[in-house]
Design a protein around this motif. Structure first.
Motif, PDB file in Angstrom:
ATOM      1  N   GLY A 170       0.820  -1.211   0.000  1.00 27.58           N
ATOM      2  CA  GLY A 170       0.000   0.000   0.000  1.00 27.58           C
ATOM      3  C   GLY A 170       0.850   1.257   0.000  1.00 27.58           C
ATOM      4  N   ARG A 171       0.324   2.311  -0.557  1.00 31.89           N
ATOM      5  CA  ARG A 171       1.067   3.580  -0.682  1.00 31.89           C
ATOM      6  C   ARG A 171       1.552   4.125   0.656  1.00 31.89           C
ATOM      7  N   LEU A 172       0.797   3.886   1.716  1.00 32.17           N
ATOM      8  CA  LEU A 172       1.211   4.378   3.035  1.00 32.17           C
ATOM      9  C   LEU A 172       2.453   3.664   3.547  1.00 32.17           C
ATOM     10  N   ARG A 222      12.485  -5.124  -4.915  1.00 37.35           N
ATOM     11  CA  ARG A 222      12.649  -4.178  -6.019  1.00 37.35           C
ATOM     12  C   ARG A 222      11.276  -3.777  -6.549  1.00 37.35           C
ATOM     13  N   LEU A 223      11.104  -2.499  -6.850  1.00 44.11           N
ATOM     14  CA  LEU A 223       9.837  -1.998  -7.351  1.00 44.11           C
ATOM     15  C   LEU A 223       9.585  -2.524  -8.769  1.00 44.11           C
ATOM     16  N   VAL A 224       8.393  -3.080  -8.995  1.00 44.75           N
ATOM     17  CA  VAL A 224       7.983  -3.531 -10.321  1.00 44.75           C
ATOM     18  C   VAL A 224       7.078  -2.497 -10.955  1.00 44.75           C
ATOM     19  N   VAL A 225       6.052  -2.089 -10.203  1.00 46.83           N
ATOM     20  CA  VAL A 225       5.105  -1.093 -10.695  1.00 46.83           C
ATOM     21  C   VAL A 225       4.605  -0.268  -9.524  1.00 46.83           C
ATOM     22  N   ALA A 226       4.555   1.033  -9.727  1.00 53.51           N
ATOM     23  CA  ALA A 226       4.093   1.929  -8.670  1.00 53.51           C
ATOM     24  C   ALA A 226       2.619   2.216  -8.814  1.00 53.51           C
ATOM     25  N   ALA A 283       1.369  -0.592  -5.004  1.00 50.14           N
ATOM     26  CA  ALA A 283       2.577  -0.861  -5.769  1.00 50.14           C
ATOM     27  C   ALA A 283       2.882  -2.352  -5.652  1.00 50.14           C
ATOM     28  N   VAL A 284       3.724  -2.851  -6.536  1.00 53.46           N
ATOM     29  CA  VAL A 284       4.148  -4.249  -6.476  1.00 53.46           C
ATOM     30  C   VAL A 284       5.670  -4.278  -6.441  1.00 53.46           C
ATOM     31  N   PHE A 285       6.196  -5.016  -5.475  1.00 56.05           N
ATOM     32  CA  PHE A 285       7.639  -5.210  -5.344  1.00 56.05           C
ATOM     33  C   PHE A 285       7.949  -6.678  -5.591  1.00 56.05           C
ATOM     34  N   GLU A 286       9.186  -6.967  -5.993  1.00 55.32           N
ATOM     35  CA  GLU A 286       9.545  -8.353  -6.266  1.00 55.32           C
ATOM     36  C   GLU A 286      10.880  -8.728  -5.639  1.00 55.32           C
TER      37      GLU A 286
END
Length: 105
Positions: A16-18, A101-105, A57-60
């Motif tokens: 979540g953004r928070l 690692r950030l995949v998509v924000a 967001a999605v992180f991997e």
């Protein structure tokens, strides 16, 4: 689908953004849970992962990275989702945060 999670599998975690710091990295609270749900990339899509949570967001990270951080992975696929349960503690949450690692924000 298989019962084993191979070391080279990529795992996705919705955040979540928070729980994202101003520099774009996740806060460790996003990985702090007795059982942490993640998604197996090869069994789903980003659209499916974000379907009910479009503002997340999605992180991997890879299964190997999670195991090296001390996390135990086990398949836990409730249909139609293909999630895993990652057993985590606060110390391991910081390790997962550091490898994500950030995949998509």
């Amino acid at each position: 689908m298989g019962d084993e999670v191979s070391d080279d599998e990529t795992l996705w975690r919705r955040v979540g953004r928070l729980n994202i710091k101003p520099d774009g990295t996740p806060d460790s609270v996003a990985f702090r849970s007795a059982e942490l749900s993640v998604h197996r990339k090869h069994l789903t899509t980003l659209d499916a992962v974000r379907d009910e949570y479009p503002d997340f967001a999605v992180f991997e990270f890879t299964a190997r990275e999670a195991r090296d951080a001390g996390v135990t992975l086990k398949p836990d696929p409730p249909p139609p989702d293909h999630a895993l349960a990652c057993v985590s503690t606060s110390k391991k949450a910081k390790r997962l945060r550091d490898i994500a690692r950030l995949v998509v924000a």
